[in-house]
Design a protein around this motif. Structure first.
Motif, PDB file in Angstrom:
ATOM      1  N   PRO B 200       0.922  -1.001   0.069  1.00 40.96           N
ATOM      2  CA  PRO B 200      -0.147   0.107   0.042  1.00 40.96           C
ATOM      3  C   PRO B 200       0.755   1.329  -0.157  1.00 40.96           C
ATOM      4  O   PRO B 200       0.561   2.050  -0.775  1.00 40.96           O
ATOM      5  N   ILE B 201       1.812   1.311   0.829  1.00 46.43           N
ATOM      6  CA  ILE B 201       2.627   2.333   0.919  1.00 46.43           C
ATOM      7  C   ILE B 201       3.509   2.605  -0.233  1.00 46.43           C
ATOM      8  O   ILE B 201       3.535   4.070  -0.890  1.00 46.43           O
ATOM      9  N   VAL B 202       3.904   1.711  -1.013  1.00 46.38           N
ATOM     10  CA  VAL B 202       4.706   1.764  -2.038  1.00 46.38           C
ATOM     11  C   VAL B 202       3.993   2.176  -3.375  1.00 46.38           C
ATOM     12  O   VAL B 202       4.353   3.109  -4.026  1.00 46.38           O
ATOM     13  N   ALA B 203       2.782   1.663  -3.567  1.00 47.07           N
ATOM     14  CA  ALA B 203       1.810   2.078  -4.430  1.00 47.07           C
ATOM     15  C   ALA B 203       1.442   3.544  -4.104  1.00 47.07           C
ATOM     16  O   ALA B 203       1.362   4.307  -5.515  1.00 47.07           O
ATOM     17  N   THR B 204       1.082   3.788  -3.106  1.00 43.68           N
ATOM     18  CA  THR B 204       0.809   5.316  -2.953  1.00 43.68           C
ATOM     19  C   THR B 204       1.808   6.249  -3.115  1.00 43.68           C
ATOM     20  O   THR B 204       1.681   7.396  -4.049  1.00 43.68           O
ATOM     21  N   LEU B 205       3.149   5.750  -2.692  1.00 43.81           N
ATOM     22  CA  LEU B 205       4.146   6.812  -2.990  1.00 43.81           C
ATOM     23  C   LEU B 205       4.459   6.732  -4.331  1.00 43.81           C
ATOM     24  O   LEU B 205       4.577   7.962  -4.909  1.00 43.81           O
ATOM     25  N   ALA B 206       4.174   5.673  -5.065  1.00 43.55           N
ATOM     26  CA  ALA B 206       4.658   5.607  -6.580  1.00 43.55           C
ATOM     27  C   ALA B 206       3.703   6.556  -7.335  1.00 43.55           C
ATOM     28  O   ALA B 206       4.159   7.551  -8.027  1.00 43.55           O
ATOM     29  N   ILE B 207       2.535   6.419  -7.156  1.00 45.64           N
ATOM     30  CA  ILE B 207       1.558   7.104  -7.898  1.00 45.64           C
ATOM     31  C   ILE B 207       1.724   8.534  -7.743  1.00 45.64           C
ATOM     32  O   ILE B 207       1.641   9.470  -8.476  1.00 45.64           O
ATOM     33  N   PHE B 208       1.717   8.985  -6.280  1.00 49.16           N
ATOM     34  CA  PHE B 208       1.831  10.316  -6.038  1.00 49.16           C
ATOM     35  C   PHE B 208       3.205  10.906  -6.301  1.00 49.16           C
ATOM     36  O   PHE B 208       3.151  12.090  -6.925  1.00 49.16           O
TER      37      PHE B 208
END
Lengths: 318, 284
Positions: B200-208
């Motif tokens: 979750p944190i990786v996906a969030t940071l990636a897209i952001f």
């Protein structure tokens, strides 16, 4: 090896809990940190120190830097009328954008926190400008606000014709009076969705029991908002206030893309002036001095707000 | 129980007229939010002459402006640059931040807390303070107007490191200890236990971060000076300065510039909102 052993022995946590298996990660940890530390040193720590030193020199990148002491600061604060004009412009953007964005964002969040259909779709739409490239937004706003064929001026002409009032649409982008409101409009369109999303998350954290209790006590909708919602989300308001203030201090792209700081410097912000000094006039020292003045202002404002928050921000007890 | 649900409905549900009024306001607001996008799309599909006469007609729709935009400015190149820069910045940033966050959250070493505090302190310093020295350093390294200059300074982020550390701290320490008992080293724990649990944190940071890098303006503006190195926003701004009355082309360029992020946003809008909320709440 011996240093490692000594470290392990002297670590208080290890002594406190001798049975817990704790290997010593000293060198391994630095390996994990190495890329990050390298970036931190080269692109953050060293530049902070360099920037501080640069603010005391005169340097056009071609000749070697010349130590001038406090001359950059003295010039800016006492002899440079443009500096105070750009400070004034920045202050204008701060006192318009920050409150408007908080009010619109909160109103939208409260509306979307109701039990109605289509919340998700509304949220997608209101948040859409947040992810767009400001330059593209600025191009459309220039078009919409164009006096000759823009929709805004068309609406104003129609309104004038309909009511017979003697009003004319302003030439937003070429008038020193209307250029700032034009930048404010672009910024509000772009950023209100951000405020809304943060507020929405805060509103969803307000316990339903409190509303129920207030309702039983006969509180109306406004009273519930005033006495339950608003105090409970005040930490969010405080947080948004701080980051938007910092954002307003740093306003650049909106002004650059919309008006190139003009007309007659009416939309030149502090950061724009840093950009101009450094990359148009090649005054690296002067630009660094402005950056530090900006930092001091941001720091002071944040500090004052943090001291004042006691009066109106309520953190949950415990 | 029945009483409680009745109360809940009273407190939450609006009467019909209230809902209608709310929808009216929200739809009007949505119209205002969408208007710039719709105008952009409409003008980009219309021939140049129509803009002054305002005689917009459906039969006139064509992709002509798009072809011309790509002919007069190297938009393909801007695109390529933006894709390269945003992708590498995002990948590197997550890699570097996750390594550092792992050390901060899961390893004990001398000076850990002091170093972390030093990292956090620099979050207060505005980018404008470090921008000029960064420019000087990049020139000194002879990286001016290169991909390295566009990518490396943003490949390292204190903020991402901070958010990842906060997330890693929520994972139980027993995981590491069990793995170590089984003979796994720190690298294996990072790669095979912590990272897989951090989706979750990786996906969030990636897209952001991808979105942030794609839209970044000031740094690419100062560190590039040829069309061949420009990213989409900077290329679009230069195009705007050059062709400031060619609205049909500018609008086509704007649509082209927005399309990738908008598509990404529509697909992953929940992650976007999460990213914003997460960063807004300081990782809590």
């Amino acid at each position: 090896m011996t240093t490692q052993a000594r470290t392990a022995q002297s670590s208080p946590a290890l002594r406190r809990n001798p049975f817990r298996w704790r290997p010593d990660h000293q060198w391994e940890a630095y390996l994990f940190l190495a890329p990050s530390l390298l970036g931190f040193l080269v692109f953050v720590a060293a530049p902070v120190v360099m920037s501080f030193l640069l603010s005391f020199v005169s340097w056009n990148l071609l000749q070697p830097p010349d130590w001038v002491g406090l001359a950059n600061f003295r010039h800016l604060l006492t002899r440079d009328p443009v500096f105070w004009r750009v400070m004034g412009n920045t202050a204008y953007f701060m006192v318009t954008i920050v409150p408007l964005q908080l009010v619109f964002g909160l109103a939208l969040a409260v509306a979307l926190n109701q039990a109605i259909r289509g919340i998700l779709l509304y949220r997608v739409i209101y948040f859409m400008p947040v992810v767009t490239t400001i330059v593209a937004g600025a191009i459309v706003f220039q078009f919409l606000l164009n006096r000759d064929f823009g929709i805004v001026s068309r609406v104003i002409w129609d309104f004038a014709a309909l009511t017979g009032l003697p009003i004319e649409p302003p030439d937003f982008l070429n008038s020193t009076r209307w250029s700032k409101p034009a930048v404010v409009m672009l910024t509000l369109w772009k950023n209100t969705g951000f405020t809304m999303v943060i507020y929405l998350a805060a509103l969803q954290g307000v316990p339903q029991e409190l509303y129920d209790a207030a309702h039983v006590d006969g509180a109306g909708a406004w009273q519930r908002f005033r006495n339950v919602t608003f105090p409970l989300i005040s930490p969010t308001t405080f947080f948004l206030f701080i980051i938007q203030m910092i954002g307003a201090f740093q306003l650049f792209t909106e002004a650059y893309a919309m008006t190139r700081g003009g007309p007659a410097q009416s939309t030149t912000t502090v950061v724009y002036y840093i950009y101009q000094n450094a990359f148009e006039f090649q005054r690296m020292g002067r630009a660094s001095a402005i950056a530090w003045i900006l930092f001091v202002f941001i720091f002071l404002f944040t500090y004052i707000q943090t001291r004042m928050q006691r009066r109106w921000v309520h953190y949950e007890a415990g | 129980m029945g009483n409680a649900t009745a109360l809940r409905r009273n407190a939450r549900g609006l009467p019909l007229w209230g809902r209608l009024a709310l929808h009216t306001v929200l739809i009007a607001g949505s119209g205002l939010m969408l208007l710039p996008f719709l105008v952009m799309l409409l003008v980009s599909l219309m021939p140049k002459e129509v803009i002054l006469t305002r005689a917009y007609r459906l039969e006139l729709v064509s992709l002509q402006n798009y072809f011309e935009t790509f002919r007069v400015v190297p938009f393909g190149r801007f695109y390529l640059n933006s894709v390269i820069v945003a992708t590498s910045t995002t990948v590197l940033q997550i890699l570097i931040a996750s390594l550092a966050a792992f050390a901060f959250a899961r390893l004990r070493f001398r000076g850990r807390d002091a170093l972390f505090l030093l990292y956090l302190t620099t979050l207060m310093i505005p980018f404008q303070v470090t921008m000029i020295p960064n420019f000087v350093i990049i020139r000194y390294l002879a990286w001016y107007n290169t991909y390295q200059a566009l990518i490396l300074p943003s490949a390292f982020s204190v903020f991402s490191t901070f958010l990842m550390r906060q997330y890693f701290l929520t994972l139980p320490m027993d995981l590491d200890e069990a793995a170590r008992m089984d003979g796994a080293g720190s690298w294996r724990i990072w790669a095979q236990i912590i990272l897989p649990l951090s989706g979750p944190i990786v996906a969030t940071l990636a897209i952001f971060n991808f979105q942030g890098s794609w839209n970044d303006f000031l740094w690419p503006l100062v560190i590039t000076n040829t069309p061949s190195m420009r990213t989409i926003p900077v290329g679009l701004a230069a195009f705007q300065g050059q062709y400031n009355t060619e609205w049909h082309l500018l609008m086509a360029g704007s649509v082209v510039a927005l399309l990738p992020v908008l598509i990404l946003y529509i697909i992953g809008q929940n992650w976007f909102v999460r990213g914003i909320t997460l960063s807004g709440m300081g990782g809590r």
